[in-house]
Design a protein around this motif. Sequence first.
Motif, mmCIF file in Angstrom:
data_model
loop_
_atom_site.group_PDB
_atom_site.id
_atom_site.type_symbol
_atom_site.label_atom_id
_atom_site.label_comp_id
_atom_site.label_asym_id
_atom_site.label_seq_id
_atom_site.Cartn_x
_atom_site.Cartn_y
_atom_site.Cartn_z
ATOM 1 N N PHE A 26 57.276 26.138 78.288
ATOM 2 C CA PHE A 26 56.384 25.221 77.568
ATOM 3 C C PHE A 26 55.105 25.924 77.119
ATOM 4 C CE2 PHE A 26 59.098 21.985 79.363
ATOM 5 C CZ PHE A 26 59.098 21.009 78.388
ATOM 6 N N HIS A 27 54.479 26.658 78.033
ATOM 7 C CA HIS A 27 53.160 27.218 77.753
ATOM 8 C C HIS A 27 53.230 28.296 76.670
ATOM 9 C CE1 HIS A 27 49.192 28.817 79.696
ATOM 10 N NE2 HIS A 27 49.021 28.407 78.453
ATOM 11 N N TYR A 28 54.189 29.204 76.846
ATOM 12 C CA TYR A 28 54.375 30.284 75.858
ATOM 13 C C TYR A 28 55.204 29.780 74.664
ATOM 14 C CZ TYR A 28 56.633 34.505 73.946
ATOM 15 O OH TYR A 28 57.132 35.470 73.117
ATOM 16 N N ASN A 78 43.540 34.301 72.745
ATOM 17 C CA ASN A 78 43.373 34.124 74.193
ATOM 18 C C ASN A 78 44.721 34.161 74.916
ATOM 19 O OD1 ASN A 78 40.635 33.783 73.779
ATOM 20 N ND2 ASN A 78 40.657 31.555 74.025
ATOM 21 N N HIS A 79 45.731 33.503 74.347
ATOM 22 C CA HIS A 79 47.033 33.468 75.027
ATOM 23 C C HIS A 79 47.710 34.829 75.011
ATOM 24 C CE1 HIS A 79 46.520 29.094 74.968
ATOM 25 N NE2 HIS A 79 47.323 29.125 76.012
ATOM 26 N N SER A 80 47.663 35.539 73.892
ATOM 27 C CA SER A 80 48.259 36.894 73.860
ATOM 28 C C SER A 80 47.628 37.760 74.939
ATOM 29 C CB SER A 80 48.037 37.560 72.500
ATOM 30 O OG SER A 80 48.677 36.810 71.505
ATOM 31 N N GLY A 128 39.792 25.010 79.277
ATOM 32 C CA GLY A 128 39.038 26.228 78.989
ATOM 33 C C GLY A 128 39.601 27.426 79.705
ATOM 34 N N TRP A 129 38.746 28.407 79.895
ATOM 35 C CA TRP A 129 39.148 29.721 80.382
ATOM 36 C C TRP A 129 38.075 30.298 81.299
ATOM 37 C CZ3 TRP A 129 43.764 31.755 78.337
ATOM 38 C CH2 TRP A 129 44.307 31.044 77.251
ATOM 39 N N ALA A 130 38.501 31.045 82.322
ATOM 40 C CA ALA A 130 37.567 31.849 83.118
ATOM 41 C C ALA A 130 37.807 33.310 82.743
ATOM 42 C CB ALA A 130 37.814 31.636 84.603
ATOM 43 N N ILE A 161 41.768 33.834 82.992
ATOM 44 C CA ILE A 161 42.627 32.823 83.605
ATOM 45 C C ILE A 161 42.560 31.571 82.732
ATOM 46 C CG2 ILE A 161 43.014 31.328 85.609
ATOM 47 C CD1 ILE A 161 41.788 33.491 87.378
ATOM 48 N N ASP A 162 43.719 31.136 82.269
ATOM 49 C CA ASP A 162 43.820 29.908 81.479
ATOM 50 C C ASP A 162 43.724 28.723 82.434
ATOM 51 O OD1 ASP A 162 44.608 27.785 79.834
ATOM 52 O OD2 ASP A 162 46.280 28.877 78.925
ATOM 53 N N VAL A 163 42.750 27.843 82.219
ATOM 54 C CA VAL A 163 42.640 26.669 83.094
ATOM 55 C C VAL A 163 42.891 25.355 82.344
ATOM 56 C CG1 VAL A 163 41.219 27.829 84.821
ATOM 57 C CG2 VAL A 163 40.095 26.535 82.999
ATOM 58 N N TRP A 164 43.518 25.445 81.158
ATOM 59 C CA TRP A 164 44.007 24.214 80.531
ATOM 60 C C TRP A 164 45.072 23.618 81.457
ATOM 61 C CZ3 TRP A 164 43.969 22.632 74.964
ATOM 62 C CH2 TRP A 164 42.935 23.243 74.236
ATOM 63 N N GLU A 165 45.167 22.312 81.499
ATOM 64 C CA GLU A 165 46.178 21.699 82.379
ATOM 65 C C GLU A 165 47.587 22.173 82.048
ATOM 66 O OE1 GLU A 165 45.758 17.438 82.458
ATOM 67 O OE2 GLU A 165 44.246 17.538 84.045
ATOM 68 N N HIS A 166 47.863 22.475 80.769
ATOM 69 C CA HIS A 166 49.230 22.909 80.407
ATOM 70 C C HIS A 166 49.604 24.218 81.116
ATOM 71 C CE1 HIS A 166 47.391 25.002 76.602
ATOM 72 N NE2 HIS A 166 47.572 25.906 77.536
ATOM 73 N N ALA A 167 48.612 24.940 81.638
ATOM 74 C CA ALA A 167 48.878 26.213 82.325
ATOM 75 C C ALA A 167 49.420 25.999 83.736
ATOM 76 C CB ALA A 167 47.604 27.055 82.387
HETATM 77 MN MN MN Z 1 47.197 27.863 77.572
#
Ligand code: MN
Length: 200
Positions: A26-28, A78-80, A128-130, A161-167
């Motif tokens: 899902f995420h990727y 950010n995802h790459s 968001g992101w850390a 670190i991706d901290v969106w809930e989808h992660a």
């Molecule tokens: Mn994400």
Amino acid sequence: MVFELPKLPFETTALEPYMSAKTLEFHYGKHHQTYVNNLNNLIKDTDLAAENLENIVLKTAGKEDKTAIFNNAAQAWNHSFFWSCLTPNGGGALPEGKFKEAVLHSFANEEKFKDELKSAAVSQFGSGWAWVVADKDKIKILKTGNADTPIAHHLTPLLTIDVWEHAYYLDYQNRRPDYVQTLIDKLLNWHFAASNFSAL
Ligand code: MN
């Protein structure tokens, strides 16, 4: 330029049991792919179609009429970057070398550094992101909301670190602290962070 979803640096099952194949599918396969598709649609037949991803982020950052392009370009970037921050058998002690030395110059000790990273990831309100970033020879930790990215602020990302809930929601539901701690203990690719620092 038409952007493509970059290949994952590991198999979708490689991060189990800490991050499931289902989460990665899902995420990727869905979320990241959608940012790439949206970006391609938004820049089609515009001046930005000739630019690379980083330039699109820089040229649209802070521009109210370009918010949708910025959001999708920054999320694609950010995802790459995030996938390279994960590795099977990751986490644990920082590798010896310049990056670790810089961390120890910037923080009381390695544990404090990781505690600050966790705290940034857990306390980011909403999506968001850390980040671990380099600011000249200093190592800093920061958090960004939604799609925002250090490259828009002329800082050099070393790790995120991706901290969106989808992660994490499929694997950890609402337990973001458990997800973050597991990444720190088991999945973070400190060699990638160290190589980003060495490349400066
Ligand atoms: Mn994400």
